[in-house]
Design a protein around this motif. Structure first.
Motif, PDB file in Angstrom:
ATOM      1  N   ASP A 110      -1.088 -23.411  26.406  1.00 41.34           N
ATOM      2  CA  ASP A 110      -2.247 -24.116  27.256  1.00 41.34           C
ATOM      3  C   ASP A 110      -1.526 -24.656  28.375  1.00 41.34           C
ATOM      4  OD1 ASP A 110      -3.856 -23.493  25.296  1.00 41.34           O
ATOM      5  OD2 ASP A 110      -4.017 -25.384  24.381  1.00 41.34           O
ATOM      6  N   PRO A 111      -2.094 -24.799  29.448  1.00 38.62           N
ATOM      7  CA  PRO A 111      -1.502 -25.487  30.943  1.00 38.62           C
ATOM      8  C   PRO A 111      -1.297 -26.644  30.554  1.00 38.62           C
ATOM      9  CG  PRO A 111      -3.904 -24.295  31.322  1.00 38.62           C
ATOM     10  CD  PRO A 111      -3.574 -24.269  29.724  1.00 38.62           C
ATOM     11  N   LEU A 112      -0.039 -27.303  31.279  1.00 37.91           N
ATOM     12  CA  LEU A 112       0.501 -28.408  30.976  1.00 37.91           C
ATOM     13  C   LEU A 112      -0.657 -29.542  30.895  1.00 37.91           C
ATOM     14  CD1 LEU A 112       3.784 -28.546  32.428  1.00 37.91           C
ATOM     15  CD2 LEU A 112       3.442 -28.629  30.198  1.00 37.91           C
ATOM     16  N   LEU A 113      -1.501 -29.486  31.767  1.00 37.55           N
ATOM     17  CA  LEU A 113      -2.587 -30.721  32.131  1.00 37.55           C
ATOM     18  C   LEU A 113      -3.541 -30.551  30.828  1.00 37.55           C
ATOM     19  CD1 LEU A 113      -3.624 -30.716  35.883  1.00 37.55           C
ATOM     20  CD2 LEU A 113      -2.092 -32.426  34.579  1.00 37.55           C
ATOM     21  N   VAL A 114      -3.706 -29.668  30.285  1.00 45.30           N
ATOM     22  CA  VAL A 114      -4.652 -29.524  29.149  1.00 45.30           C
ATOM     23  C   VAL A 114      -3.928 -30.011  27.925  1.00 45.30           C
ATOM     24  CG1 VAL A 114      -5.722 -27.735  27.528  1.00 45.30           C
ATOM     25  CG2 VAL A 114      -5.726 -27.415  29.832  1.00 45.30           C
ATOM     26  N   GLN A 115      -2.638 -29.390  27.809  1.00 41.67           N
ATOM     27  CA  GLN A 115      -1.886 -30.105  26.726  1.00 41.67           C
ATOM     28  C   GLN A 115      -1.680 -31.763  27.091  1.00 41.67           C
ATOM     29  OE1 GLN A 115       1.982 -28.163  25.804  1.00 41.67           O
ATOM     30  NE2 GLN A 115       1.309 -26.472  27.117  1.00 41.67           N
ATOM     31  N   PHE A 116      -1.395 -32.208  28.021  1.00 44.16           N
ATOM     32  CA  PHE A 116      -1.242 -33.533  28.205  1.00 44.16           C
ATOM     33  C   PHE A 116      -2.655 -34.415  27.879  1.00 44.16           C
ATOM     34  CE2 PHE A 116      -1.559 -37.489  31.113  1.00 44.16           C
ATOM     35  CZ  PHE A 116      -0.506 -38.224  30.529  1.00 44.16           C
ATOM     36  N   TRP A 117      -3.748 -33.760  28.142  1.00 42.48           N
ATOM     37  CA  TRP A 117      -5.042 -34.662  27.750  1.00 42.48           C
ATOM     38  C   TRP A 117      -5.340 -34.348  26.330  1.00 42.48           C
ATOM     39  CZ3 TRP A 117      -8.240 -37.797  29.411  1.00 42.48           C
ATOM     40  CH2 TRP A 117      -9.706 -37.938  28.968  1.00 42.48           C
ATOM     41  N   SER A 118      -4.846 -33.261  25.834  1.00 44.71           N
ATOM     42  CA  SER A 118      -4.999 -33.289  24.282  1.00 44.71           C
ATOM     43  C   SER A 118      -4.063 -34.149  23.600  1.00 44.71           C
ATOM     44  CB  SER A 118      -4.568 -31.872  23.741  1.00 44.71           C
ATOM     45  OG  SER A 118      -4.432 -31.836  22.252  1.00 44.71           O
TER      46      SER A 118
END
Length: 305
Positions: A58-66
Motif C-alpha cells: 500500500d502507499p506509505l500514507l495509507v500504511q501510516f493511517w492504518s
C-alpha cells in the motif's frame, strides 16, 4: 501545579506525535522485510503475496493511517519474526529494562549524594580530588568500551562473572555497574557544586556556631535546598540510562527492550520496533512529568508558574 502539569502534558503529547511519524517512516528505510523472511530464490509472485498479506504494498500514507488507527487502540500488529502481537513481546521485555534502570539509578543517586556531599564539606581535599577524578572518568568513558573491558577482565581473565545472559543476581553485576558509572559521575558533580553553595549560606554558619554535628548539617540543613539542580540532572540521566541500556543489553545479551530494539531493526520487524519505541517514549515522558511534580514539592514557588 495543575497549570504546570497541563502544559507539560501538552508538550509530551506533541513530542509523542512527532515520534510516531519519525519512527514509522524511518523504520521503512531499513529495507524490504521480504528479503529476510522469504527464501533467496523466492519468485516475484511470492514477494507480492507476502507484501499484500501485510499491507506493505500500500502507499506509505495509507500504511501510516492504518498504523495510527490501530495504535490508538494499542494494537501494533503482529511480529514478523515471532508471529505474536508486537505489544505483548514488548511488554515481556520492558520490565527487564525497567528493573535494570531502576536498580542502576537508585545506586547512582545514593552514592552520588554521599560522595558529592562529603566532597563539598572539604573542597580541594584528598577525598574531593580523588572523587572528582573518578567521577570525571565515569562520566566521560563510553558504556560500550567499559562493557567490553569489564567482560575481558572479570569474565575472561578472572572468571568470576558471566559474560552474558540473564540468570541469578551474579548476571546483573556487570550491567548494573556499567550503567551506574555515568550518572554517578555527573550527579556527584552537581551535588558537590550545589552543596558547596548551600554550605556557605547563613543558616549553615548558624548551625555550625551552635555546634550541630557534621552529618546533621550536611544531610538535614543543606541537602534539601541543594536538591533542585540534582533532580534536573537525575531526571536527564534516568532517561539516558534507558537509552544506554540499548548498548549494555546488546553487549551482555540481556533480554530487555534495548536488545529487542536492535533485533527489531536488524530483522526489519516494524511492528515490534514501533511498539518498543512508543513504550520507551511514554516511560521517559512520564518520568519527566513526575520530575516536574517533584520540583513543586521541593519548591512551592514552582507550583504557581
Amino acid at each position: 501545579m495543575l497549570k504546570l502539569l497541563s502544559r507539560r502534558m501538552i508538550h509530551s503529547l506533541t513530542s509523542l506525535a512527532g515520534l510516531f511519524i519519525l519512527v514509522f517512516f524511518l523504520a521503512r528505510l531499513t529495507g524490504d522485510p521480504a528479503a529476510l523472511y522469504l527464501p533467496i530464490d523466492a519468485t516475484a509472485e511470492m514477494r507480492q503475496q507476502f507484501a499484500e498479506q501485510r499491507g506493505f504494498n500500500d502507499p506509505l500514507l495509507v500504511q501510516f493511517w492504518s498504523f495510527l488507527s490501530s495504535a490508538v487502540h494499542f494494537d501494533f500488529g503482529e511480529s514478523l519474526r515471532q508471529s505474536r502481537p508486537a505489544m505483548t513481546i514488548v511488554l515481556e521485555a520492558f520490565p527487564v529494562t525497567l528493573t535494570l534502570a531502576a536498580i542502576s539509578m537508585g545506586i547512582a543517586i545514593v552514592l552520588a549524594i554521599i560522595i558529592g556531599s562529603l566532597g563539598a564539606w572539604r573542597p580541594g581535599g584528598l577525598f574531593d580530588r580523588t572523587a572528582n577524578l573518578l567521577a570525571l572518568l565515569g562520566a566521560s568513558t563510553p558504556n560500550f568500551w567499559i562493557a567490553i573491558v569489564g567482560i575481558l577482565v572479570f569474565a575472561v581473565w578472572l572468571r568470576i562473572l558471566p559474560t552474558s545472559g540473564m540468570g541469578g543476581p551474579i548476571y546483573w553485576i556487570l550491567p548494573v555497574a556499567i550503567l551506574v558509572l555515568r550518572p554517578l559521575g555527573l550527579i556527584a558533580q552537581v551535588v558537590r557544586g550545589s552543596m558547596i553553595s548551600a554550605l556557605s549560606s547563613g543558616y549553615v554558619k548558624t548551625a555550625r556556631a551552635k555546634g550541630a554535628r557534621t552529618q546533621s548539617i550536611i544531610f538535614v540543613h543543606t541537602l534539601r535546598n541543594a536538591m533542585l539542580p540534582v533532580i534536573t540532572v537525575a531526571g536527564d540521566q534516568a532517561a539516558a540510562i534507558i537509552n544506554g541500556a540499548v548498548i549494555v543489553e546488546t553487549v551482555f545479551g540481556f533480554p530487555g527492550i534495548g536488545k529487542l530494539l536492535i533485533d527489531s531493526i536488524t530483522y526489519r520487524d516494524f511492528a515490534v520496533l514501533q511498539a518498543a519505541v512508543l513504550l520507551s517514549a511514554v516511560a521517559i515522558l512520564t518520568m519527566n512529568i513526575l520530575i516536574d511534580m517533584a520540583y513543586g514539592l521541593l519548591d512551592p514557588r514552582i507550583r504557581v508558574n
